[in-house]
Design a protein around this motif. Structure first.
Motif, PDB file in Angstrom:
ATOM      1  N   GLU A 193       0.837  -1.202   0.000  1.00  0.00           N
ATOM      2  CA  GLU A 193       0.000   0.000   0.000  1.00  0.00           C
ATOM      3  C   GLU A 193       0.874   1.255   0.000  1.00  0.00           C
ATOM      4  N   PRO A 194       0.410   2.348  -0.595  1.00  0.00           N
ATOM      5  CA  PRO A 194      -0.903   2.555  -1.210  1.00  0.00           C
ATOM      6  C   PRO A 194      -0.987   2.133  -2.670  1.00  0.00           C
ATOM      7  N   VAL A 195       0.081   1.580  -3.221  1.00  0.00           N
ATOM      8  CA  VAL A 195       0.056   1.228  -4.641  1.00  0.00           C
ATOM      9  C   VAL A 195      -0.923   0.084  -4.903  1.00  0.00           C
ATOM     10  N   ILE A 196      -0.853  -0.958  -4.086  1.00  0.00           N
ATOM     11  CA  ILE A 196      -1.779  -2.090  -4.198  1.00  0.00           C
ATOM     12  C   ILE A 196      -2.343  -2.367  -2.812  1.00  0.00           C
ATOM     13  N   SER A 197      -3.655  -2.342  -2.703  1.00  0.00           N
ATOM     14  CA  SER A 197      -4.295  -2.462  -1.391  1.00  0.00           C
ATOM     15  C   SER A 197      -4.161  -3.863  -0.817  1.00  0.00           C
ATOM     16  N   ALA A 198      -4.274  -3.941   0.495  1.00  0.00           N
ATOM     17  CA  ALA A 198      -4.215  -5.233   1.180  1.00  0.00           C
ATOM     18  C   ALA A 198      -5.354  -6.142   0.728  1.00  0.00           C
ATOM     19  N   GLU A 199      -6.524  -5.569   0.475  1.00  0.00           N
ATOM     20  CA  GLU A 199      -7.670  -6.371   0.033  1.00  0.00           C
ATOM     21  C   GLU A 199      -7.381  -7.034  -1.309  1.00  0.00           C
ATOM     22  N   ILE A 200      -6.825  -6.268  -2.239  1.00  0.00           N
ATOM     23  CA  ILE A 200      -6.486  -6.838  -3.543  1.00  0.00           C
ATOM     24  C   ILE A 200      -5.443  -7.936  -3.386  1.00  0.00           C
ATOM     25  N   MET A 201      -4.404  -7.667  -2.599  1.00  0.00           N
ATOM     26  CA  MET A 201      -3.339  -8.651  -2.446  1.00  0.00           C
ATOM     27  C   MET A 201      -3.856  -9.938  -1.812  1.00  0.00           C
ATOM     28  N   GLN A 202      -4.709  -9.825  -0.821  1.00  0.00           N
ATOM     29  CA  GLN A 202      -5.246 -11.000  -0.144  1.00  0.00           C
ATOM     30  C   GLN A 202      -6.072 -11.854  -1.108  1.00  0.00           C
ATOM     31  N   LEU A 203      -6.941 -11.199  -1.880  1.00  0.00           N
ATOM     32  CA  LEU A 203      -7.772 -11.920  -2.835  1.00  0.00           C
ATOM     33  C   LEU A 203      -6.937 -12.490  -3.979  1.00  0.00           C
ATOM     34  N   HIS A 204      -6.009 -11.693  -4.460  1.00  0.00           N
ATOM     35  CA  HIS A 204      -5.189 -12.087  -5.598  1.00  0.00           C
ATOM     36  C   HIS A 204      -4.327 -13.303  -5.263  1.00  0.00           C
ATOM     37  N   HIS A 205      -3.712 -13.269  -4.101  1.00  0.00           N
ATOM     38  CA  HIS A 205      -2.806 -14.353  -3.709  1.00  0.00           C
ATOM     39  C   HIS A 205      -3.556 -15.574  -3.187  1.00  0.00           C
ATOM     40  N   SER A 206      -4.379 -15.384  -2.167  1.00  0.00           N
ATOM     41  CA  SER A 206      -4.973 -16.537  -1.478  1.00  0.00           C
ATOM     42  C   SER A 206      -6.159 -17.139  -2.214  1.00  0.00           C
ATOM     43  N   LYS A 207      -6.782 -16.380  -3.102  1.00  0.00           N
ATOM     44  CA  LYS A 207      -7.941 -16.899  -3.838  1.00  0.00           C
ATOM     45  C   LYS A 207      -7.580 -17.232  -5.291  1.00  0.00           C
ATOM     46  N   HIS A 208      -7.145 -16.216  -6.041  1.00  0.00           N
ATOM     47  CA  HIS A 208      -6.899 -16.431  -7.467  1.00  0.00           C
ATOM     48  C   HIS A 208      -5.701 -17.349  -7.713  1.00  0.00           C
ATOM     49  N   HIS A 209      -4.552 -17.026  -7.103  1.00  0.00           N
ATOM     50  CA  HIS A 209      -3.374 -17.871  -7.325  1.00  0.00           C
ATOM     51  C   HIS A 209      -3.620 -19.276  -6.780  1.00  0.00           C
ATOM     52  N   GLN A 210      -4.264 -19.370  -5.636  1.00  0.00           N
ATOM     53  CA  GLN A 210      -4.554 -20.686  -5.076  1.00  0.00           C
ATOM     54  C   GLN A 210      -5.418 -21.516  -6.021  1.00  0.00           C
ATOM     55  N   THR A 211      -6.353 -20.872  -6.708  1.00  0.00           N
ATOM     56  CA  THR A 211      -7.208 -21.584  -7.655  1.00  0.00           C
ATOM     57  C   THR A 211      -6.399 -22.148  -8.814  1.00  0.00           C
ATOM     58  N   TYR A 212      -5.440 -21.360  -9.323  1.00  0.00           N
ATOM     59  CA  TYR A 212      -4.579 -21.877 -10.391  1.00  0.00           C
ATOM     60  C   TYR A 212      -3.798 -23.100  -9.907  1.00  0.00           C
ATOM     61  N   VAL A 213      -3.287 -23.029  -8.701  1.00  0.00           N
ATOM     62  CA  VAL A 213      -2.527 -24.148  -8.138  1.00  0.00           C
ATOM     63  C   VAL A 213      -3.418 -25.390  -8.020  1.00  0.00           C
ATOM     64  N   ASN A 214      -4.607 -25.202  -7.461  1.00  0.00           N
ATOM     65  CA  ASN A 214      -5.514 -26.335  -7.292  1.00  0.00           C
ATOM     66  C   ASN A 214      -5.870 -26.977  -8.628  1.00  0.00           C
ATOM     67  N   ASN A 215      -6.219 -26.140  -9.600  1.00  0.00           N
ATOM     68  CA  ASN A 215      -6.642 -26.661 -10.892  1.00  0.00           C
ATOM     69  C   ASN A 215      -5.479 -27.293 -11.672  1.00  0.00           C
ATOM     70  N   LEU A 216      -4.281 -26.774 -11.476  1.00  0.00           N
ATOM     71  CA  LEU A 216      -3.116 -27.379 -12.114  1.00  0.00           C
ATOM     72  C   LEU A 216      -2.869 -28.769 -11.560  1.00  0.00           C
ATOM     73  N   ASN A 217      -2.987 -28.917 -10.259  1.00  0.00           N
ATOM     74  CA  ASN A 217      -2.803 -30.236  -9.647  1.00  0.00           C
ATOM     75  C   ASN A 217      -3.839 -31.236 -10.156  1.00  0.00           C
ATOM     76  N   VAL A 218      -5.076 -30.787 -10.289  1.00  0.00           N
ATOM     77  CA  VAL A 218      -6.129 -31.662 -10.805  1.00  0.00           C
ATOM     78  C   VAL A 218      -5.824 -32.069 -12.247  1.00  0.00           C
TER      79      VAL A 218
END
Length: 224
Positions: free
Chosen positions: A41-66
């Motif tokens: 912050e203030p360039v990239i908010s904590a909310e964006i980082m939390q969603l981007h890392h723990s939700k979006h990136h995690q989804t790519y990881v999960n789907n790649l494993n599948v």
């Protein structure tokens, strides 16, 4: 773990790689961030980082494993049709995992200042100046239609830096041959909550948290 080039030899490479996997395959995992969610912050908010890392990136990881589990099963059964059908999922989710793993390291709280040493010399040689590089990379990245990435990459054959863009989650090296050094994610989930539809503001601001030391290390490794 499987790394595919997704070229004309993709099918043979998939069979060869999958046949050499151990009975218990090592699953891909979400890498830890080297800083807190609010550190950019203030360039990239904590909310964006939390969603981007723990939700979006995690989804790519999960789907790649599948997708890799399905690939291993298809190879074991010599199911060519299924092997081919998995190419899109492997490219999209594998690319998403690769791209984001680089992206987190490309950033750091407060930025690392401007490029120095061999990286700066290469930038000046290939673009004229650091400002010229930023202008060219920003223009290319802002112009990406829909979702994708803007990249500073290294052309190993020519020994030069290049600016390139990739659609969706296409991984730079596998699709262009350029070694990825610095990437800018312009999927809307990377900036929309904070910058709305003004993509240029986000792209121009991200240099304030750019980790050019990480970029320099990547260039050094690519040159070996």
């Amino acid at each position: 773990m499987l790394m595919l080039t997704l070229s004309g030899s993709w099918l043979g490479a998939a069979r060869c790689a999958a046949s050499s996997w151990p009975a218990t395959r090592l699953a891909h995992t979400l890498p830890d961030l080297p800083y807190d969610y609010g550190a950019l912050e203030p360039v990239i908010s904590a909310e964006i980082m939390q969603l981007h890392h723990s939700k979006h990136h995690q989804t790519y990881v999960n789907n790649l494993n599948v997708a890799e589990e399905k690939l291993a099963e298809a190879v074991a059964k010599n199911d060519t049709s299924t092997i081919i059908s998995l190419q899109g999922a492997l490219k999209f989710n594998g690319g998403g995992h690769i791209n984001h793993s680089i992206f987190w390291q490309n950033l750091c709280p407060g930025g690392s200042g401007e490029p120095e040493g061999e990286l700066l010399a290469a930038i000046q040689r290939d673009f004229g100046s650091f400002e010229a590089l930023k202008q060219r990379l920003s223009a290319a990245t802002v112009a990406v239609q829909g979702s994708g990435w803007g990249w500073l990459g290294y052309d190993k054959e020519a020994g030069r830096l290049r600016v390139a863009t990739c659609a969706n989650q296409d991984p730079l090296q596998a699709t262009t041959g350029l070694v990825p050094l610095f990437g800018i994610d312009v999927w809307e989930h990377a900036y929309y909550l904070q910058y709305k539809n003004v993509r240029p503001d986000y792209v121009n601001a991200i240099y304030k948290v750019a980790n050019w030391k990480d970029v320099a290390d990547r260039l050094s490794a690519a040159q070996k």
